[in-house]
Design a protein around this motif. Structure first.
Motif, PDB file in Angstrom:
ATOM      1  N   GLN A   3      63.522 -73.683 107.425  1.00  0.00           N
ATOM      2  CA  GLN A   3      62.692 -72.477 107.399  1.00  0.00           C
ATOM      3  C   GLN A   3      61.262 -72.865 107.730  1.00  0.00           C
ATOM      4  O   GLN A   3      60.694 -73.763 107.122  1.00  0.00           O
ATOM      5  CB  GLN A   3      62.755 -71.831 106.016  1.00  0.00           C
ATOM      6  CG  GLN A   3      61.925 -70.557 105.910  1.00  0.00           C
ATOM      7  CD  GLN A   3      62.105 -69.866 104.578  1.00  0.00           C
ATOM      8  OE1 GLN A   3      63.213 -69.543 104.188  1.00  0.00           O
ATOM      9  NE2 GLN A   3      61.019 -69.654 103.860  1.00  0.00           N
ATOM     10  N   PHE A   4      60.674 -72.188 108.705  1.00  0.00           N
ATOM     11  CA  PHE A   4      59.315 -72.528 109.103  1.00  0.00           C
ATOM     12  C   PHE A   4      58.316 -71.411 108.807  1.00  0.00           C
ATOM     13  O   PHE A   4      57.129 -71.524 109.129  1.00  0.00           O
ATOM     14  CB  PHE A   4      59.255 -72.924 110.582  1.00  0.00           C
ATOM     15  CG  PHE A   4      59.721 -71.857 111.537  1.00  0.00           C
ATOM     16  CD1 PHE A   4      58.822 -70.931 112.058  1.00  0.00           C
ATOM     17  CD2 PHE A   4      61.043 -71.786 111.926  1.00  0.00           C
ATOM     18  CE1 PHE A   4      59.246 -69.956 112.946  1.00  0.00           C
ATOM     19  CE2 PHE A   4      61.476 -70.813 112.816  1.00  0.00           C
ATOM     20  CZ  PHE A   4      60.577 -69.897 113.324  1.00  0.00           C
ATOM     21  N   GLY A   5      58.773 -70.355 108.158  1.00  0.00           N
ATOM     22  CA  GLY A   5      57.844 -69.304 107.774  1.00  0.00           C
ATOM     23  C   GLY A   5      58.546 -68.172 107.058  1.00  0.00           C
ATOM     24  O   GLY A   5      59.745 -67.931 107.256  1.00  0.00           O
ATOM     25  N   SER A   6      57.805 -67.468 106.217  1.00  0.00           N
ATOM     26  CA  SER A   6      58.341 -66.296 105.523  1.00  0.00           C
ATOM     27  C   SER A   6      57.192 -65.348 105.221  1.00  0.00           C
ATOM     28  O   SER A   6      56.025 -65.759 105.156  1.00  0.00           O
ATOM     29  CB  SER A   6      59.054 -66.700 104.231  1.00  0.00           C
ATOM     30  OG  SER A   6      58.159 -67.312 103.329  1.00  0.00           O
ATOM     31  N   THR A   7      57.527 -64.085 105.034  1.00  0.00           N
ATOM     32  CA  THR A   7      56.482 -63.085 104.838  1.00  0.00           C
ATOM     33  C   THR A   7      57.050 -61.811 104.227  1.00  0.00           C
ATOM     34  O   THR A   7      58.251 -61.547 104.317  1.00  0.00           O
ATOM     35  CB  THR A   7      55.813 -62.748 106.190  1.00  0.00           C
ATOM     36  OG1 THR A   7      54.796 -61.762 105.995  1.00  0.00           O
ATOM     37  CG2 THR A   7      56.825 -62.206 107.185  1.00  0.00           C
ATOM     38  N   TYR A   8      56.159 -61.030 103.620  1.00  0.00           N
ATOM     39  CA  TYR A   8      56.508 -59.688 103.175  1.00  0.00           C
ATOM     40  C   TYR A   8      56.178 -58.648 104.241  1.00  0.00           C
ATOM     41  O   TYR A   8      56.520 -57.480 104.094  1.00  0.00           O
ATOM     42  CB  TYR A   8      55.728 -59.319 101.912  1.00  0.00           C
ATOM     43  CG  TYR A   8      56.054 -60.156 100.683  1.00  0.00           C
ATOM     44  CD1 TYR A   8      57.321 -60.127 100.104  1.00  0.00           C
ATOM     45  CD2 TYR A   8      55.085 -60.956 100.097  1.00  0.00           C
ATOM     46  CE1 TYR A   8      57.613 -60.874  98.978  1.00  0.00           C
ATOM     47  CE2 TYR A   8      55.362 -61.709  98.962  1.00  0.00           C
ATOM     48  CZ  TYR A   8      56.628 -61.669  98.409  1.00  0.00           C
ATOM     49  OH  TYR A   8      56.899 -62.422  97.291  1.00  0.00           O
ATOM     50  N   GLU A   9      55.480 -59.074 105.294  1.00  0.00           N
ATOM     51  CA  GLU A   9      54.962 -58.143 106.292  1.00  0.00           C
ATOM     52  C   GLU A   9      55.689 -58.304 107.619  1.00  0.00           C
ATOM     53  O   GLU A   9      55.666 -59.373 108.231  1.00  0.00           O
ATOM     54  CB  GLU A   9      53.461 -58.386 106.513  1.00  0.00           C
ATOM     55  CG  GLU A   9      52.602 -58.235 105.269  1.00  0.00           C
ATOM     56  CD  GLU A   9      52.491 -56.794 104.801  1.00  0.00           C
ATOM     57  OE1 GLU A   9      52.768 -55.884 105.618  1.00  0.00           O
ATOM     58  OE2 GLU A   9      52.117 -56.581 103.637  1.00  0.00           O
ATOM     59  N   GLU A  10      56.330 -57.246 108.089  1.00  0.00           N
ATOM     60  CA  GLU A  10      57.000 -57.305 109.386  1.00  0.00           C
ATOM     61  C   GLU A  10      56.020 -57.656 110.496  1.00  0.00           C
ATOM     62  O   GLU A  10      56.378 -58.366 111.446  1.00  0.00           O
ATOM     63  CB  GLU A  10      57.670 -55.963 109.685  1.00  0.00           C
ATOM     64  CG  GLU A  10      58.868 -55.651 108.810  1.00  0.00           C
ATOM     65  CD  GLU A  10      59.568 -54.363 109.210  1.00  0.00           C
ATOM     66  OE1 GLU A  10      59.457 -53.972 110.397  1.00  0.00           O
ATOM     67  OE2 GLU A  10      60.229 -53.747 108.357  1.00  0.00           O
ATOM     68  N   ASP A  11      54.794 -57.193 110.381  1.00  0.00           N
ATOM     69  CA  ASP A  11      53.796 -57.434 111.422  1.00  0.00           C
ATOM     70  C   ASP A  11      53.435 -58.910 111.564  1.00  0.00           C
ATOM     71  O   ASP A  11      52.872 -59.306 112.593  1.00  0.00           O
ATOM     72  CB  ASP A  11      52.517 -56.643 111.130  1.00  0.00           C
ATOM     73  CG  ASP A  11      52.727 -55.139 111.241  1.00  0.00           C
ATOM     74  OD1 ASP A  11      53.753 -54.737 111.838  1.00  0.00           O
ATOM     75  OD2 ASP A  11      51.893 -54.377 110.734  1.00  0.00           O
ATOM     76  N   GLU A  12      53.730 -59.709 110.563  1.00  0.00           N
ATOM     77  CA  GLU A  12      53.395 -61.132 110.627  1.00  0.00           C
ATOM     78  C   GLU A  12      54.490 -61.970 111.281  1.00  0.00           C
ATOM     79  O   GLU A  12      54.280 -63.156 111.564  1.00  0.00           O
ATOM     80  CB  GLU A  12      53.108 -61.667 109.220  1.00  0.00           C
ATOM     81  CG  GLU A  12      51.856 -61.058 108.590  1.00  0.00           C
ATOM     82  CD  GLU A  12      51.595 -61.576 107.183  1.00  0.00           C
ATOM     83  OE1 GLU A  12      52.402 -62.391 106.692  1.00  0.00           O
ATOM     84  OE2 GLU A  12      50.584 -61.175 106.583  1.00  0.00           O
ATOM     85  N   LEU A  13      55.657 -61.380 111.529  1.00  0.00           N
ATOM     86  CA  LEU A  13      56.757 -62.131 112.122  1.00  0.00           C
ATOM     87  C   LEU A  13      56.401 -62.674 113.497  1.00  0.00           C
ATOM     88  O   LEU A  13      56.787 -63.789 113.868  1.00  0.00           O
ATOM     89  CB  LEU A  13      58.003 -61.251 112.224  1.00  0.00           C
ATOM     90  CG  LEU A  13      58.707 -60.916 110.906  1.00  0.00           C
ATOM     91  CD1 LEU A  13      59.811 -59.886 111.141  1.00  0.00           C
ATOM     92  CD2 LEU A  13      59.288 -62.168 110.271  1.00  0.00           C
ATOM     93  N   ARG A  14      55.648 -61.897 114.279  1.00  0.00           N
ATOM     94  CA  ARG A  14      55.257 -62.315 115.623  1.00  0.00           C
ATOM     95  C   ARG A  14      54.491 -63.633 115.598  1.00  0.00           C
ATOM     96  O   ARG A  14      54.809 -64.576 116.336  1.00  0.00           O
ATOM     97  CB  ARG A  14      54.406 -61.215 116.264  1.00  0.00           C
ATOM     98  CG  ARG A  14      53.871 -61.549 117.644  1.00  0.00           C
ATOM     99  CD  ARG A  14      52.870 -60.484 118.059  1.00  0.00           C
ATOM    100  NE  ARG A  14      53.479 -59.159 118.028  1.00  0.00           N
ATOM    101  CZ  ARG A  14      53.788 -58.458 119.106  1.00  0.00           C
ATOM    102  NH1 ARG A  14      53.549 -58.958 120.302  1.00  0.00           N
ATOM    103  NH2 ARG A  14      54.336 -57.273 119.002  1.00  0.00           N
ATOM    104  N   ASP A  15      53.491 -63.725 114.715  1.00  0.00           N
ATOM    105  CA  ASP A  15      52.682 -64.943 114.642  1.00  0.00           C
ATOM    106  C   ASP A  15      53.501 -66.130 114.150  1.00  0.00           C
ATOM    107  O   ASP A  15      53.334 -67.257 114.633  1.00  0.00           O
ATOM    108  CB  ASP A  15      51.478 -64.722 113.721  1.00  0.00           C
ATOM    109  CG  ASP A  15      50.459 -63.763 114.308  1.00  0.00           C
ATOM    110  OD1 ASP A  15      50.477 -63.582 115.551  1.00  0.00           O
ATOM    111  OD2 ASP A  15      49.678 -63.189 113.538  1.00  0.00           O
ATOM    112  N   ILE A  16      54.376 -65.884 113.179  1.00  0.00           N
ATOM    113  CA  ILE A  16      55.209 -66.971 112.654  1.00  0.00           C
ATOM    114  C   ILE A  16      56.144 -67.485 113.748  1.00  0.00           C
ATOM    115  O   ILE A  16      56.308 -68.704 113.922  1.00  0.00           O
ATOM    116  CB  ILE A  16      56.015 -66.496 111.432  1.00  0.00           C
ATOM    117  CG1 ILE A  16      55.076 -66.137 110.275  1.00  0.00           C
ATOM    118  CG2 ILE A  16      56.993 -67.583 110.982  1.00  0.00           C
ATOM    119  CD1 ILE A  16      55.784 -65.490 109.099  1.00  0.00           C
ATOM    120  N   MET A  17      56.759 -66.565 114.504  1.00  0.00           N
ATOM    121  CA  MET A  17      57.658 -66.970 115.577  1.00  0.00           C
ATOM    122  C   MET A  17      56.895 -67.737 116.662  1.00  0.00           C
ATOM    123  O   MET A  17      57.395 -68.742 117.191  1.00  0.00           O
ATOM    124  CB  MET A  17      58.347 -65.743 116.175  1.00  0.00           C
ATOM    125  CG  MET A  17      59.444 -66.057 117.180  1.00  0.00           C
ATOM    126  SD  MET A  17      60.850 -66.881 116.389  1.00  0.00           S
ATOM    127  CE  MET A  17      61.828 -67.325 117.826  1.00  0.00           C
TER     128      MET A  17
END
Length: 208
Positions: free
Chosen positions: A185-199
């Motif tokens: 796992q390289f990232g996790s978040t409560y915010e869908e909008d943050e998925l782009r930056d994590i990816m």
């Protein structure tokens, strides 16, 4: 009588010395009091833990990603493709519109938009922890990835006890080596909008 046994007595200075039976009783009393205190603390901890669990359940909602009925239809479409049959057992007709395909296309496009990826190949929907989450596995840039989507309503207290708040987070995971079962796992978040930056960070880390 045991050699270690002693009666209540007074020493040469006139000071009272407790006998064995009273020492045993005192030790047991102190142990009982401490156990009761620990039990009370454990009960209090359990109540606070349950309150925290309910707080997560009541405040987190992934409006479009966490849709078990939608995911079910996507699974059905992939199953139809693999068998080349519709839900009634008839051969798939490319000219016909299927509600399962329309749902699948919409859902995958929504995920692609959230992750900011151009395509998602070899898509699989993997049940995790008895329906408490779904992993959407796909190939992108010759790497395998997973998007972990928690199903908030289905998450049980035991999962929270074992894994903490992470069970409520969206997660992005990378397959560390081709033909390997090792995932990180390289990232996790409560915010869908943050998925782009994590990816984006994951692509920079693993694909360059």
């Amino acid at each position: 009588m045991s050699l270690a046994y002693k009666n209540d007595t007074y020493n040469y200075n006139g000071e009272y010395e407790m006998g064995s039976l009273n020492e045993f009783a005192q030790a047991e009393r102190r142990l009982s009091e401490k156990k009761q205190a620990l039990d009370d603390m454990k009960n209090e901890y359990d109540l606070i833990e349950q309150q925290a669990f309910r707080t997560y359940k009541e405040n987190i909602k992934y409006m479009l990603l966490d849709q078990p009925s939608m995911i079910k239809m996507c699974r059905e479409w992939l199953n139809m493709l693999s068998k080349n049959q519709d839900a009634n057992g008839n051969k798939l007709d490319k000219r016909k519109k299927y509600k399962e395909k329309e749902m699948y296309d919409w859902y995958i496009n929504y995920i692609k938009k959230n992750l900011d990826v151009e395509y998602m190949n070899d898509v699989k929907f993997i049940d995790y922890n008895f329906g408490q989450a779904t992993y959407i596995q796909f190939e992108y840039k010759e790497h395998n990835w997973r998007l972990g989507i928690p199903h908030i309503k289905a998450i049980k207290l035991d999962a929270y006890k074992n894994y903490g708040s992470s069970v409520f987070k969206l997660a992005l995971i990378h397959n560390d080596a081709e033909y390997s079962c090792s995932w990180s796992q390289f990232g996790s978040t409560y915010e869908e909008d943050e998925l782009r930056d994590i990816m984006t960070q994951g692509i920079e880390k693993y694909c360059n």
